[in-house]
Write an enzyme that holds these catalytic residues in place. Structure first.
Site, PDB file in Angstrom:
ATOM      1  N   HIS A 128       0.825  -1.224   0.000  1.00 45.48           N
ATOM      2  CA  HIS A 128       0.000   0.000   0.000  1.00 45.48           C
ATOM      3  C   HIS A 128       0.855   1.270   0.000  1.00 45.48           C
ATOM      4  CE1 HIS A 128       0.171   0.168   4.550  1.00 45.48           C
ATOM      5  NE2 HIS A 128       0.098   1.459   4.293  1.00 45.48           N
ATOM      6  N   ASP A 173      -0.149  -7.573   1.848  1.00 44.93           N
ATOM      7  CA  ASP A 173       0.351  -6.186   1.778  1.00 44.93           C
ATOM      8  C   ASP A 173       1.882  -6.190   1.825  1.00 44.93           C
ATOM      9  OD1 ASP A 173       0.493  -3.444   1.748  1.00 44.93           O
ATOM     10  OD2 ASP A 173      -0.264  -3.175   3.802  1.00 44.93           O
ATOM     11  N   SER A 191       3.995   2.489   8.348  1.00 43.45           N
ATOM     12  CA  SER A 191       3.680   1.485   7.329  1.00 43.45           C
ATOM     13  C   SER A 191       4.898   1.118   6.508  1.00 43.45           C
ATOM     14  CB  SER A 191       2.606   2.027   6.386  1.00 43.45           C
ATOM     15  OG  SER A 191       1.355   1.925   6.988  1.00 43.45           O
TER      16      SER A 191
END
Ligand code: 4AZ
Length: 232
Positions: free
Chosen positions: A41, A87, A182
């Site tokens: 992402h 992911d 992230s």
């Protein structure tokens, strides 16, 4: 990182950060002198030429000792942006990073997932609480505990799917990863076993942080295959 403390990049020399269009967006882990592990992402829908990878820096504002362009990235073919299944992405750098000064090292992808309740290390420049919008100027780190898969599925029941490509960790209500962390590493016994992926808010008692489970079969296969391709 919520509830953590400042550290030095010397303590987490495998940790890098990504800029997109010059703006800090995500963390990552150096798997080899020219490959970075991050979250799908962080790069999904974008172009490799917009990214730079920064290594050896404790602070976001300082000019990093090592900066590389991204030649191309490889997003897991089964990545699902709707539920964050798989992911994971691997970024190939435009040229190799020289591992010398000790401020930059590689880390191996994990082959055995940490057991339930193991303590694992997360690090990054993400926000210090979920209301904040400013990344941390100095890299931060903390320990969180792996949450049993069933318990995490129950926490998110009816709201989100916790798949086999995911692993949950938390010190509930106290310590967690958050926006900007992230793509960064969850480390157990010197290996990268997780990638910061998602969660409902940050450090909420009811919702553990969710990480890509590097040791899971589907993720491992993607990582191994991609590294093989890039080497040959
Ligand atoms: C985010 O927005 C994010 N608490 C990352 C990690 C977590 C939540 C949100 C986990 O990038």
């Amino acid at each position: 990182i919520v509830g953590g403390q400042e550290t030095s990049i010397r303590q987490v020399p495998y940790l890098v950060y990504l800029r997109q269009g010059g703006k800090f967006i995500c963390g990552g882990s150096l798997l080899s002198p020219s490959c970075v592990l991050s979250a799908a992402h962080c790069v999904y829908g974008a172009e490799a030429k917009d990214y730079t990878v920064h290594a050896g820096a404790s602070r976001l504002e300082a000019a990093a000792p090592v900066v590389r362009n991204v030649a191309q990235f490889h997003i897991a073919p089964s990545y699902d942006p709707g539920n964050f299944d798989m992911d994971v992405a691997i970024l190939q750098l435009s040229s190799r990073i020289h591992l010398s000064a000790g401020q930059v090292t590689t880390i191996a992808p994990c082959r055995t997932a940490p057991g339930s309740n193991a303590y694992v290390r997360i690090s990054g420049w993400g926000v210090r609480n979920e209301e904040s919008r400013e990344p941390a100027a100095q890299v931060r780190t903390t320990l969180v505990r792996v949450v049993p898969q069933r318990e995490c599925q129950q926490a998110y029941a009816g709201q989100a799917q916790i798949s086999d490509s995911m692993l949950c960790a938390a010190v509930r209500g106290i310590r967690d990863s958050c926006s900007g962390d992230s793509g960064g590493p969850l480390v157990y016994r010197g290996e990268v076993c997780g990638i910061v992926s998602w969660g409902f808010g940050c450090a909420r008692a009811a919702y553990p942080g969710v990480y890509t489970n590097v040791a899971s079969n589907r993720v491992r296969n993607f990582v191994d295959q991609t590294l093989r391709k890039l080497r040959s």
